[in-house]
Design a protein around this motif. Structure first.
Motif, PDB file in Angstrom:
ATOM      1  N   TRP A 300      44.461  30.518  -3.238  1.00  0.00           N
ATOM      2  CA  TRP A 300      43.819  30.965  -4.475  1.00  0.00           C
ATOM      3  C   TRP A 300      42.402  31.453  -4.216  1.00  0.00           C
ATOM      4  O   TRP A 300      41.963  32.434  -4.792  1.00  0.00           O
ATOM      5  CB  TRP A 300      43.774  29.821  -5.500  1.00  0.00           C
ATOM      6  N   LYS A 301      41.716  30.682  -3.311  1.00  0.00           N
ATOM      7  CA  LYS A 301      40.346  31.057  -2.988  1.00  0.00           C
ATOM      8  C   LYS A 301      40.311  32.498  -2.513  1.00  0.00           C
ATOM      9  O   LYS A 301      39.490  33.303  -2.935  1.00  0.00           O
ATOM     10  CB  LYS A 301      39.813  30.145  -1.875  1.00  0.00           C
ATOM     11  N   GLY A 302      41.218  32.825  -1.600  1.00  0.00           N
ATOM     12  CA  GLY A 302      41.274  34.167  -1.031  1.00  0.00           C
ATOM     13  C   GLY A 302      41.644  35.193  -2.077  1.00  0.00           C
ATOM     14  O   GLY A 302      41.133  36.313  -2.086  1.00  0.00           O
ATOM     15  N   LYS A 303      42.532  34.788  -2.987  1.00  0.00           N
ATOM     16  CA  LYS A 303      43.070  35.770  -3.903  1.00  0.00           C
ATOM     17  C   LYS A 303      42.159  36.029  -5.104  1.00  0.00           C
ATOM     18  O   LYS A 303      41.974  37.158  -5.521  1.00  0.00           O
ATOM     19  CB  LYS A 303      44.437  35.292  -4.398  1.00  0.00           C
ATOM     20  N   TYR A 304      41.594  34.961  -5.670  1.00  0.00           N
ATOM     21  CA  TYR A 304      40.869  35.125  -6.932  1.00  0.00           C
ATOM     22  C   TYR A 304      39.351  35.030  -6.789  1.00  0.00           C
ATOM     23  O   TYR A 304      38.614  35.486  -7.643  1.00  0.00           O
ATOM     24  CB  TYR A 304      41.337  34.077  -7.949  1.00  0.00           C
ATOM     25  N   PHE A 305      38.869  34.367  -5.723  1.00  0.00           N
ATOM     26  CA  PHE A 305      37.430  34.141  -5.666  1.00  0.00           C
ATOM     27  C   PHE A 305      36.734  34.882  -4.537  1.00  0.00           C
ATOM     28  O   PHE A 305      35.555  34.740  -4.323  1.00  0.00           O
ATOM     29  CB  PHE A 305      37.123  32.633  -5.558  1.00  0.00           C
TER      30      PHE A 305
ATOM     31  N   MET B   1      28.950  30.049   0.065  1.00  0.00           N
ATOM     32  CA  MET B   1      29.053  29.422   1.382  1.00  0.00           C
ATOM     33  C   MET B   1      28.208  28.163   1.451  1.00  0.00           C
ATOM     34  O   MET B   1      28.697  27.082   1.742  1.00  0.00           O
ATOM     35  CB  MET B   1      28.596  30.455   2.422  1.00  0.00           C
ATOM     36  N   LYS B   2      26.944  28.331   1.085  1.00  0.00           N
ATOM     37  CA  LYS B   2      26.022  27.202   1.158  1.00  0.00           C
ATOM     38  C   LYS B   2      26.492  26.077   0.231  1.00  0.00           C
ATOM     39  O   LYS B   2      26.437  24.907   0.573  1.00  0.00           O
ATOM     40  CB  LYS B   2      24.632  27.663   0.719  1.00  0.00           C
ATOM     41  N   HIS B   3      26.970  26.527  -0.946  1.00  0.00           N
ATOM     42  CA  HIS B   3      27.371  25.581  -1.962  1.00  0.00           C
ATOM     43  C   HIS B   3      28.488  24.665  -1.450  1.00  0.00           C
ATOM     44  O   HIS B   3      28.419  23.446  -1.584  1.00  0.00           O
ATOM     45  CB  HIS B   3      27.835  26.333  -3.201  1.00  0.00           C
ATOM     46  N   SER B   4      29.512  25.270  -0.855  1.00  0.00           N
ATOM     47  CA  SER B   4      30.656  24.473  -0.426  1.00  0.00           C
ATOM     48  C   SER B   4      30.250  23.551   0.728  1.00  0.00           C
ATOM     49  O   SER B   4      30.808  22.478   0.897  1.00  0.00           O
ATOM     50  CB  SER B   4      31.809  25.374  -0.013  1.00  0.00           C
ATOM     51  N   TRP B   5      29.278  23.987   1.508  1.00  0.00           N
ATOM     52  CA  TRP B   5      28.770  23.135   2.589  1.00  0.00           C
ATOM     53  C   TRP B   5      28.234  21.828   2.012  1.00  0.00           C
ATOM     54  O   TRP B   5      28.586  20.753   2.434  1.00  0.00           O
ATOM     55  CB  TRP B   5      27.642  23.895   3.300  1.00  0.00           C
ATOM     56  N   ARG B   6      27.416  22.024   0.946  1.00  0.00           N
ATOM     57  CA  ARG B   6      26.805  20.842   0.329  1.00  0.00           C
ATOM     58  C   ARG B   6      27.866  19.937  -0.292  1.00  0.00           C
ATOM     59  O   ARG B   6      27.825  18.731  -0.149  1.00  0.00           O
ATOM     60  CB  ARG B   6      25.821  21.275  -0.769  1.00  0.00           C
ATOM     61  N   ALA B   7      28.827  20.577  -0.965  1.00  0.00           N
ATOM     62  CA  ALA B   7      29.883  19.783  -1.599  1.00  0.00           C
ATOM     63  C   ALA B   7      30.613  18.967  -0.543  1.00  0.00           C
ATOM     64  O   ALA B   7      30.886  17.776  -0.723  1.00  0.00           O
ATOM     65  CB  ALA B   7      30.856  20.707  -2.327  1.00  0.00           C
ATOM     66  N   GLY B   8      30.898  19.602   0.575  1.00  0.00           N
ATOM     67  CA  GLY B   8      31.604  18.918   1.659  1.00  0.00           C
ATOM     68  C   GLY B   8      30.799  17.754   2.186  1.00  0.00           C
ATOM     69  O   GLY B   8      31.309  16.640   2.331  1.00  0.00           O
ATOM     70  N   ALA B   9      29.519  18.005   2.421  1.00  0.00           N
ATOM     71  CA  ALA B   9      28.652  16.967   2.961  1.00  0.00           C
ATOM     72  C   ALA B   9      28.540  15.806   1.986  1.00  0.00           C
ATOM     73  O   ALA B   9      28.608  14.634   2.374  1.00  0.00           O
ATOM     74  CB  ALA B   9      27.278  17.541   3.264  1.00  0.00           C
ATOM     75  N   ALA B  10      28.398  16.143   0.691  1.00  0.00           N
ATOM     76  CA  ALA B  10      28.265  15.103  -0.324  1.00  0.00           C
ATOM     77  C   ALA B  10      29.523  14.243  -0.344  1.00  0.00           C
ATOM     78  O   ALA B  10      29.458  13.012  -0.419  1.00  0.00           O
ATOM     79  CB  ALA B  10      28.031  15.727  -1.695  1.00  0.00           C
ATOM     80  N   LEU B  11      30.664  14.911  -0.239  1.00  0.00           N
ATOM     81  CA  LEU B  11      31.913  14.177  -0.290  1.00  0.00           C
ATOM     82  C   LEU B  11      32.044  13.244   0.903  1.00  0.00           C
ATOM     83  O   LEU B  11      32.474  12.105   0.790  1.00  0.00           O
ATOM     84  CB  LEU B  11      33.079  15.159  -0.307  1.00  0.00           C
TER      85      LEU B  11
END
Lengths: 317, 330
Positions: A300-305, B1-11
């Motif tokens: 989904w990430k690839g497709k929609y975002f 990109m940066k956002h998901s990094w933080r989410a991952g680290a937080a988790l």
């Protein structure tokens, strides 16, 4: 919620043990690009070999090693069925798994369930991990370094370190090349058949080791214990990948992500049980849904975002 | 990109923190000795929903409710027939500090015994405690925080029952699932009894419901009579046995009432409900502090009932001997 927090050490321990199996699944599924279904059988083989040998007084480490070797033998069979007999990998795995059912029963002297006498403190104290130790450590009757999280954590780190080293050697690299592009690897003079067999052996050796640890942890080996193991393994691989793919790029860290994926999987299961969120008969459905959701997320990430490509392409200068 | 990094680290951080917080968590120290408390929590771990096991759980709950009324609460969890899930459930009971764990079926008992050395564990629907817990020279009392009830039916009397019904039969097929340790035990024991009575026995093991029909067919072709122990897989697939054996006119003798109702001619059965009640009474004694669980021997079903399946007997033209009651249709 407090119940959940109290139950966490147990859940994390169990997740770590399954994490070793998941690393095995990662090696075949991601590195070799083979969906290997042998694991449903070899997981139990490891547990059965361990319990039978250990209760006959064999040294713990020898029994663990024997369990690992038995798993490697199972991987060898799948590998030979695939490479020498030309059976498609998924079918070769299913065949080995099916055959292992009888082999596992034979190992346990045709009994479906063999137990460790954990009632006896002498036996209990010899074990490497046990569900009992989780409580004993929190009560202070056992030193912290006997806590399953610590013990299995160390085992996991050692396994990751060895695999990291191995897949950096020439042989390891050629195994990775085999999985990445078989035709190209063969063109480079790599013996792809040997590499696939080797990869399957390493993978199933780890799976059997995990089975041996789990049977210690829960105090018995059961003919049914590996059923659905592949789903748990895949779940761990995929959860780890979805969550950590952006931060863990190093091979060793990717293996760590798989282990953490297994821990998260068991934390979710424990959360559901502790908070009484649903009837526990729905656990299997929940597992299937969790795996399906985590498999869909990257798609989904690839497709929609995904950001649309700008006209003229990306300026990489 | 940066956002998901933080989410991952937080988790990741959360995972670690939660794991550590859990490590420090103490299990609540509830005293078990002496007097009655205001409330009791009992954790029940059951391998899978299944008629006999359900009845045992029901009997257990009824016995406790009768003694304690509203003061007792139950946390009933099923392990989806997966032995490893038993360990997860046992872990959650132990860490939430329940007053007593009731483990229904062998692997539930093994997981509960692994999980705790302090909280009393009562098993039920377990056939042989010595086998289930790997105790050599089992004396009938486990001696630690584990006790319970056994669903062992009187196997010698079951063999005698086959002789009573079919004195002319020569070969007995013993049909069971190779994945069930209890079934194996019963089949081995009953084989000895039957061979002592002069029958020729052959074991027919199937690995799961997929090859059950083929194995049952072979058993029916080669036997005069078929015996089925208290096998969970047969219990859930009794109609497969019935569809093969009834047309072939092969009488089936069953280890318990549920299987007999589905495919059997007659049974010498224990009532799992009564067995559950017996377990519940043991639990009451333990919770009130009237008895020390390490001194309590394994108890057995209070009574056995001789029962027959009227529909199948009529089809096969068999007349039940004296003393058998018909299983009532549900």
């Amino acid at each position: 919620m407090l119940d959940f927090l109290n139950a966490l050490p147990g859940a994390v321990s169990q997740g770590l043990i399954w994490g070793i199996m998941a690393i095995g699944v990662y090696l075949t599924y991601k590195i070799l690009d083979i969906a290997d279904l042998t694991v449903d059988g070899s997981f139990c083989t490891g547990g059965a070999v361990f319990v039978v040998l250990f209760s006959q007084g064999v040294n713990l480490w020898v029994a663990l090693l024997a369990a690992m070797v038995s798993g490697m033998a199972a991987g060898l069979v799948t590998g030979l069925l695939h490479t020498v007999c030309g059976i498609p990998a998924i079918l070769a795995g299913i065949l080995t798994q099916l055959g292992l059912w009888s082999v596992n029963l034979a190992i346990m002297s045709m009994k479906a369930n063999v137990a460790l006498n954990i009632i006896n403190p002498d036996v209990l104290n010899k074990l490497l991990v046990s569900l009992r130790f989780v409580q004993d450590v929190s009560k202070g009757t056992r030193p912290f370094y006997q806590h399953p999280i610590f013990v299995v954590g160390v085992v996991t780190v050692v396994i990751i370190a060895v695999l990291y080293w191995f897949f950096g050697t020439e042989l390891g690299c050629s195994i990775r090349a085999t999985g990445a592009n078989q035709a190209m690897a063969r063109a480079q003079g790599i013996n792809t058949a040997r590499n696939q067999v080797l990869g399957l052996m390493i993978s199933n050796g780890l799976v059997a080791l995990s089975g041996a640890l789990l049977s210690q942890y829960q105090g018995f080996a059961d003919a049914n214990m590996g059923r659905g193991a592949i789903v748990i393994g895949l779940a761990a691989v995929i959860i780890g990948e979805v969550i950590f793919s952006k931060i863990f790029r190093n091979f060793g860290l990717k293996l760590l992500a798989v282990s953490i994926g297994a821990i998260i999987y068991y934390m979710v299961i424990q959360l559901v049980l502790s908070l009484n969120l649903m009837d526990s008969n729905y656990l299997k459905l929940l597992s299937a849904v969790v795996v399906a959701v985590f498999l869909s997320v990257p798609y989904w990430k690839g497709k929609y975002f995904a950001k649309p490509v700008k006209r003229g392409g990306v300026n990489r200068a | 990109m940066k956002h998901s990094w933080r989410a991952g680290a937080a988790l990741l951080a959360l995972t670690m923190a939660a794991g550590l917080a859990g490590c420090g968590g103490q299990t609540s120290d509830k005293t078990q000795s002496g007097g009655e408390k205001d409330s009791y929590t009992v954790g029940i771990v059951q391998l899978t929903p299944h008629e006999a096991l359900d009845q045992a759980t029901q009997g257990f709950q009824d016995a406790l409710k009768e003694a304690f009324g509203d003061k007792v609460s139950f946390d009933l969890e099923y392990a989806a027939n997966d032995p490893a899930t038993c360990a997860t459930i046992a872990n959650s009971f132990v860490s939430s500090g329940v007053d007593l764990i009731m483990a229904n079926a062998s692997s539930a008992l093994q997981a509960a015994a692994s999980a705790t050395g302090d909280i009393p564990v009562l098993g039920t629907s377990v056939t042989e405690y010595g086998v289930a817990l790997k105790i050599d020279d089992f004396s009938g009392t486990v001696g630690t925080n584990v006790s319970g009830t056994s669903d062992l039916a009187p196997l010698d009397q079951q063999a005698a029952m086959i002789q009573e019904w079919c004195p002319d039969a020569k070969t007995v097929g013993l049909l069971y699932c190779s994945a069930e340790a209890n079934s194996q035990y019963q089949v081995d024991t009953v084989q000895e009894c039957l061979e002592g009575l002069g029958y020729t026995c052959t074991q027919y093991a199937f690995s799961d419901s997929n090859d059950m029909a083929a194995v049952t067919q072979t058993a029916a072709d080669n036997s005069d009579v078929i015996y089925v122990p208290t096998d969970n897989t047969v219990a859930t697939n009794a109609s497969i046995v019935d569809n093969i054996c009834r047309p072939a006119k092969i009488p089936v003798f069953a280890g318990e009432q549920g299987i007999c109702a589905g495919c059997g001619v007659a049974t010498l059965s224990i009532s799992y409900y009564d067995l559950g009640v017996t377990t519940g009474k043991m639990a009451v004694k333990v919770l009130r502090g009237e008895a020390d669980i390490s001194q309590m021997p394994i108890e057995y079903a209070p009574q056995f009932t001789k029962m027959y399946n009227k529909a199948i007997c009529d089809d096969l033209g068999l007349t039940p001997p004296e003393g058998y009651t018909a299983i009532e249709a549900e």
